[in-house]
Design a protein around this motif. Structure first.
Motif, PDB file in Angstrom:
ATOM      1  N   ARG A  69      40.694  52.888  38.357  1.00  0.00           N
ATOM      2  CA  ARG A  69      39.861  52.810  39.177  1.00  0.00           C
ATOM      3  C   ARG A  69      38.817  52.967  38.945  1.00  0.00           C
ATOM      4  NH1 ARG A  69      43.843  55.935  42.467  1.00  0.00           N
ATOM      5  NH2 ARG A  69      42.488  57.251  42.454  1.00  0.00           N
ATOM      6  N   GLU A  70      38.031  54.049  38.466  1.00  0.00           N
ATOM      7  CA  GLU A  70      36.873  53.824  38.102  1.00  0.00           C
ATOM      8  C   GLU A  70      36.798  52.482  36.929  1.00  0.00           C
ATOM      9  OE1 GLU A  70      33.942  56.792  35.851  1.00  0.00           O
ATOM     10  OE2 GLU A  70      36.001  57.690  36.281  1.00  0.00           O
ATOM     11  N   LEU A  71      37.555  52.492  35.780  1.00  0.00           N
ATOM     12  CA  LEU A  71      37.206  50.705  35.046  1.00  0.00           C
ATOM     13  C   LEU A  71      37.294  49.917  35.731  1.00  0.00           C
ATOM     14  CD1 LEU A  71      36.462  49.936  32.171  1.00  0.00           C
ATOM     15  CD2 LEU A  71      39.518  50.404  32.555  1.00  0.00           C
ATOM     16  N   ALA A  72      37.552  49.550  36.926  1.00  0.00           N
ATOM     17  CA  ALA A  72      37.820  48.129  37.162  1.00  0.00           C
ATOM     18  C   ALA A  72      36.677  47.981  37.794  1.00  0.00           C
ATOM     19  CB  ALA A  72      39.340  48.645  38.361  1.00  0.00           C
ATOM     20  N   ARG A  73      36.191  49.349  39.109  1.00  0.00           N
ATOM     21  CA  ARG A  73      35.240  49.548  39.019  1.00  0.00           C
ATOM     22  C   ARG A  73      33.837  49.108  38.759  1.00  0.00           C
ATOM     23  NH1 ARG A  73      36.057  53.874  41.890  1.00  0.00           N
ATOM     24  NH2 ARG A  73      35.457  55.501  40.325  1.00  0.00           N
ATOM     25  N   THR A  74      34.390  49.685  37.047  1.00  0.00           N
ATOM     26  CA  THR A  74      32.828  49.987  36.886  1.00  0.00           C
ATOM     27  C   THR A  74      33.094  48.114  35.872  1.00  0.00           C
ATOM     28  OG1 THR A  74      32.647  51.719  35.702  1.00  0.00           O
ATOM     29  CG2 THR A  74      31.538  50.678  34.328  1.00  0.00           C
ATOM     30  N   GLN A  75      33.890  47.592  35.947  1.00  0.00           N
ATOM     31  CA  GLN A  75      33.795  46.003  35.750  1.00  0.00           C
ATOM     32  C   GLN A  75      33.315  45.422  36.717  1.00  0.00           C
ATOM     33  OE1 GLN A  75      37.599  45.679  34.298  1.00  0.00           O
ATOM     34  NE2 GLN A  75      37.030  45.366  31.505  1.00  0.00           N
ATOM     35  N   ARG A  76      33.649  45.631  38.015  1.00  0.00           N
ATOM     36  CA  ARG A  76      32.802  44.322  39.078  1.00  0.00           C
ATOM     37  C   ARG A  76      31.747  44.660  38.476  1.00  0.00           C
ATOM     38  NH1 ARG A  76      37.737  46.305  41.915  1.00  0.00           N
ATOM     39  NH2 ARG A  76      36.985  48.408  42.948  1.00  0.00           N
ATOM     40  N   GLY A  77      30.782  46.383  38.880  1.00  0.00           N
ATOM     41  CA  GLY A  77      29.316  46.167  38.709  1.00  0.00           C
ATOM     42  C   GLY A  77      28.867  45.579  37.443  1.00  0.00           C
ATOM     43  N   LEU A  78      29.733  45.556  36.266  1.00  0.00           N
ATOM     44  CA  LEU A  78      28.594  44.712  35.263  1.00  0.00           C
ATOM     45  C   LEU A  78      28.779  43.525  35.886  1.00  0.00           C
ATOM     46  CD1 LEU A  78      27.957  44.373  32.191  1.00  0.00           C
ATOM     47  CD2 LEU A  78      30.356  44.743  31.614  1.00  0.00           C
ATOM     48  N   LYS A  79      30.171  43.209  36.286  1.00  0.00           N
ATOM     49  CA  LYS A  79      30.265  41.109  36.279  1.00  0.00           C
ATOM     50  C   LYS A  79      28.891  41.340  37.194  1.00  0.00           C
ATOM     51  CE  LYS A  79      33.698  38.370  38.426  1.00  0.00           C
ATOM     52  NZ  LYS A  79      34.304  37.319  39.111  1.00  0.00           N
ATOM     53  N   ASP A  80      28.745  41.969  38.041  1.00  0.00           N
ATOM     54  CA  ASP A  80      27.697  41.240  39.693  1.00  0.00           C
ATOM     55  C   ASP A  80      26.492  41.105  39.166  1.00  0.00           C
ATOM     56  OD1 ASP A  80      29.669  41.062  41.641  1.00  0.00           O
ATOM     57  OD2 ASP A  80      29.615  43.071  42.020  1.00  0.00           O
ATOM     58  N   ALA A  81      26.052  42.356  37.831  1.00  0.00           N
ATOM     59  CA  ALA A  81      24.744  42.158  37.557  1.00  0.00           C
ATOM     60  C   ALA A  81      24.302  41.772  35.936  1.00  0.00           C
ATOM     61  CB  ALA A  81      24.769  43.934  36.264  1.00  0.00           C
ATOM     62  N   ARG A  82      25.743  41.554  35.410  1.00  0.00           N
ATOM     63  CA  ARG A  82      25.748  39.968  34.444  1.00  0.00           C
ATOM     64  C   ARG A  82      25.142  38.770  35.847  1.00  0.00           C
ATOM     65  NH1 ARG A  82      30.397  41.031  30.606  1.00  0.00           N
ATOM     66  NH2 ARG A  82      29.618  42.197  29.102  1.00  0.00           N
ATOM     67  N   THR A  83      26.391  38.574  36.820  1.00  0.00           N
ATOM     68  CA  THR A  83      26.238  37.488  37.357  1.00  0.00           C
ATOM     69  C   THR A  83      24.341  37.680  38.106  1.00  0.00           C
ATOM     70  OG1 THR A  83      27.986  37.415  38.111  1.00  0.00           O
ATOM     71  CG2 THR A  83      25.862  36.107  39.550  1.00  0.00           C
TER      72      THR A  83
END
Length: 96
Positions: A69-83
Motif C-alpha cells: 500500500r505504501e509503495l502504491a501511494r508513493t508511486q501515485r505521488g511520483l506520477k503526480d510530481a512528474r506530471t
C-alpha cells in the motif's frame, strides 16, 4: 550442477529429519485443558514448528500488504510530481 546440489541438500535434510524423528520418538503427555493425550515428542515438535511458521507467515503477509500500500501511494505521488514537472517545463518563463 545446481540441480545436483539441490538434490544433495534435500537428501541431507530428509536424513536429518528422519534421524531427528527417530531420536525424539518417546511419548510425552500433552495437557489439552479438558483432557490429556500421550503423543510422540516428534509430533509435538512438528506441530509447534508448523504453528510458529503459520503465525510468522501471517505476520509477514500483513507487513507485506502494508508495504505494498505504501509503495502504491508513493508511486501515485511520483506520477503526480512528474506530471507537475512536465507542466511546469512547458510553461513560458516570465521576467519579473
Amino acid at each position: 550442477m545446481l540441480r545436483l546440489l539441490r538434490n544433495l541438500v534435500l537428501v541431507a535434510a530428509l536424513v536429518l529429519g528422519v534421524t531427528f524423528g527417530f531420536f525424539n520418538f518417546q511419548l510425552v503427555t500433552v495437557d489439552l485443558l479438558f483432557s490429556d493425550a500421550r503423543v510422540p515428542l516428534v509430533v509435538v515438535l512438528i506441530l509447534d514448528f508448523a504453528l510458529g511458521f503459520a503465525i510468522a507467515l501471517l505476520l509477514l503477509l500483513g507487513r507485506m500488504m502494508g508495504l505494498r500500500r505504501e509503495l502504491a501511494r508513493t508511486q501515485r505521488g511520483l506520477k503526480d510530481a512528474r506530471t507537475e514537472i512536465r507542466n511546469l517545463r512547458s510553461m513560458p518563463i516570465h521576467d519579473a
